[in-house]
Design a protein around this motif. Sequence first.
Motif, PDB file in Angstrom:
ATOM      1  N   THR A 120       0.839  -1.192  -0.104  1.00 46.26           N
ATOM      2  CA  THR A 120      -0.218  -0.083   0.062  1.00 46.26           C
ATOM      3  C   THR A 120       1.203   1.279   0.239  1.00 46.26           C
ATOM      4  OG1 THR A 120      -1.352  -1.300   1.782  1.00 46.26           O
ATOM      5  CG2 THR A 120      -1.930   0.684   1.666  1.00 46.26           C
ATOM      6  N   SER A 144      -5.735   4.899  -2.245  1.00 40.04           N
ATOM      7  CA  SER A 144      -6.021   3.557  -2.907  1.00 40.04           C
ATOM      8  C   SER A 144      -5.810   2.474  -1.013  1.00 40.04           C
ATOM      9  CB  SER A 144      -4.390   2.983  -3.365  1.00 40.04           C
ATOM     10  OG  SER A 144      -3.825   3.634  -2.408  1.00 40.04           O
ATOM     11  N   CYS A 145      -6.216   2.568   0.367  1.00 42.90           N
ATOM     12  CA  CYS A 145      -6.224   1.876   0.898  1.00 42.90           C
ATOM     13  C   CYS A 145      -7.217   1.794   2.034  1.00 42.90           C
ATOM     14  CB  CYS A 145      -4.394   2.832   2.028  1.00 42.90           C
ATOM     15  SG  CYS A 145      -5.831   4.381   3.126  1.00 42.90           S
ATOM     16  N   ASP A 146      -7.118   1.158   3.190  1.00 44.15           N
ATOM     17  CA  ASP A 146      -8.182   0.972   4.272  1.00 44.15           C
ATOM     18  C   ASP A 146      -8.508   1.756   4.947  1.00 44.15           C
ATOM     19  OD1 ASP A 146     -10.183  -0.281   1.305  1.00 44.15           O
ATOM     20  OD2 ASP A 146      -8.709  -2.142   2.336  1.00 44.15           O
ATOM     21  N   GLY A 147      -7.144   1.793   5.708  1.00 42.22           N
ATOM     22  CA  GLY A 147      -6.810   2.277   6.571  1.00 42.22           C
ATOM     23  C   GLY A 147      -4.881   2.639   7.787  1.00 42.22           C
ATOM     24  N   THR A 165      -9.410   5.597  10.216  1.00 36.47           N
ATOM     25  CA  THR A 165      -9.684   5.644   8.596  1.00 36.47           C
ATOM     26  C   THR A 165      -9.760   7.356   8.466  1.00 36.47           C
ATOM     27  OG1 THR A 165     -11.988   5.845   9.384  1.00 36.47           O
ATOM     28  CG2 THR A 165     -11.116   4.019   8.647  1.00 36.47           C
ATOM     29  N   LYS A 188      -4.145  -2.024   3.598  1.00 36.03           N
ATOM     30  CA  LYS A 188      -5.165  -2.202   2.288  1.00 36.03           C
ATOM     31  C   LYS A 188      -6.216  -4.140   2.484  1.00 36.03           C
ATOM     32  CE  LYS A 188      -7.153  -1.963  -1.865  1.00 36.03           C
ATOM     33  NZ  LYS A 188      -8.081  -1.304  -2.528  1.00 36.03           N
ATOM     34  N   LYS A 189      -6.720  -4.471   2.404  1.00 35.88           N
ATOM     35  CA  LYS A 189      -7.340  -5.766   2.641  1.00 35.88           C
ATOM     36  C   LYS A 189      -6.740  -6.077   1.080  1.00 35.88           C
ATOM     37  CE  LYS A 189     -10.241  -5.902   6.570  1.00 35.88           C
ATOM     38  NZ  LYS A 189      -9.293  -6.165   7.321  1.00 35.88           N
ATOM     39  N   ASN A 195      -4.627  -8.057   5.948  1.00 32.36           N
ATOM     40  CA  ASN A 195      -4.183  -7.062   5.108  1.00 32.36           C
ATOM     41  C   ASN A 195      -3.220  -6.692   4.785  1.00 32.36           C
ATOM     42  OD1 ASN A 195      -5.851  -5.187   6.766  1.00 32.36           O
ATOM     43  ND2 ASN A 195      -5.597  -5.160   8.745  1.00 32.36           N
TER      44      ASN A 195
END
Length: 683
Positions: A120, A144-147, A165, A188-189, A195
């Motif tokens: 990520t 491009s990331c989830d957290g 987040t 990112k998942k 992760n």
Amino acid sequence: LSTISSNGTRCNICIRALTNTNGGSSLPDRITSLTVRGKTDQSVTLVWPAAKDAQGYEVYYSIPEDGPYILAGQAEATDRKFKCTGLTAGTTYYFKVYPLKGGSRYDAGVSPVVSAATSTAKPEVEMINIGMYQATARWEPLESCDGYEYTYGKGTSSFTPQTTTDNEIQIRQLDPGSEHFIEVKAYKKDNNGNNVYSEACRVTFTTKSGSCHPVTNLTVSPYTSSMVKLTWDDQEDIWNYKLEQSTNGVNFSEADMYYIGSKEPRTVRYANNLVPNQTYYFRIKAEVYSFSGGSEPLTYTSGAVSGYTKLQSSSDINASIKDGAVNLTWASVAGANYYSIYRKESSASEYLPLDVVSAAGGLKYTDTTVFPGRLYYYRVYGCRTNVLTNEQGEGSSGIGITTPLDQLSDLQVEVTGPTTAVLTWGPITGAQGYIVKLYDNDTAEWVEKDRVDKDITTYTLRDLLPGTRYYALVMAYTDVRTGGGDYVTFQTAPGTMADKSFFTVTDLTKTYTGSPQHPTVTCSNAEVNSAGFSILYGKKQGGTVSSYSTEEPVATGEYQIRIRTNASANFTATELTDDSWVFTIDPQSVTPAQTVTFSGVTGGKVNKTYGADDYTLTATASGTITYTSSDPSVAAVGLSDGCVHILKTGETTITATAAQTDTQAAGSASYLLVVGKKEIGIS
């Protein structure tokens, strides 16, 4: 060939031999391994050992392990290294490599499948608002990331990693004047739910030197009868403010629900569940946590400040009007030595201070500053001191009252012509204007004609009808009230009488149709015609008319006509008639004669013998029936009952005549009576 289906489909099979550049027929060896050498958020680098006799390599990738696989590119035989680019961050890919011979792919020599997850993107962290015990870390958000996962600490020690987040975090429990660090990495998942982390961004920073101190400028003000409001100056590094209260200024206890932390606003709190009209003492404990202090806070306690709750609200407030003033009364409030009166003139406006009165003077107040025809609202506040304020007690419920307008009682009228009249009246104090109305006799209601400004006390009524009686009403008004009015009655000057010569009446004879009928009436005078007129019908009975109606007649007969004109600018309302205006509905021109029938007559003839008894043969019809005999010397007949009395031998005709009705013409029927001789017996 054993894998080809045997369902009857024809297949074409091509077998091609691979040859080396020396013309030999040896095939490439299998690629024995495939290794991920490096990866970024958008690329993966692969290496593999040489496959004997391979003339090049093709690299394939897929997101699902079982394909389909997509050609990523080719590598030279001597290279055995490939960088797969254009990939998606935080995604797991699967790769395999095939050897080439003679420009063709050799499937049997494929490498083992290897997986690699792209990383990520790395956040770039900056530190802002660095204090003694806390600081803020911020970075640009990554799409491009989830957290994000972060940890911070001092030296080799750090707190347990946490996730967020947000792209801005506040870190606390630092040490003043010390170097600290923070590490943040994005995650990112991947397609397997795991992760995939970016490279960590590590930033070091030094906190400010110094220490906290007890809060300053603590103030307590009454808010309600069970609450007070507390405010104080903030210290940005303080983590907790705790409220303590006391009723004597000595024994303090921690109040419930006052751990403030980072809540906003940080320095405004309300102490509740208190007793009305009671003095309390309050102090604030400021707490901050340091890195080296662990879970034990550093505490700074302010000095005690006193404050009191408001007096309770007054109840049973009442308002009345007397002599143009508003009189207020209310119930006593415990602890109140004075009462502040507040007033407003609109439901949407704010209450403004009006006056303060002593409780010793009674629970009442008279407001003599009001104006007529206005709506006022009042609230009463109990006070400890002789100060006009609403801060010492809770206000009563608001009460509204409208002051009356004076009665308008001097309305005058002057008739100035057949169609005009002038109204005049005296001014009314407080009026915003005046309403002028006329009484409508048809609807039995007052109808508003106009509204005029408060400075206007005269009004001209126009477009009235000549010679007509009117009732006029004038009332003062405001936006919230209408005052009592005064009315006058007057009659306009008469206008010219309409003349019957204006009218032409034709089509005076109609035939019966069973439907309403009327003559044709035209008016030669334009003004009278525009004002309108109506036709009245009176049925003649014995040459006279008892009553008239505007209903068009249906039944046959004679009808005397009258014409009623409406009033206009120059003509008064008039009823006109003429002896020649007689409207007739004649049944004979459209209706056949009545059918008259005799009962008991066959073939139109009746035979009798001289000396026979009297007999009666009655006729039936819709009209009144009379009877006649053509030769009364032979037989006489009763005029109304048809009873026949034979007088001698011979012949005569008996006739029954039915008189005309409203809907049918007269009719008749007859039979021949033959009277023969009586036989005389001789003995």
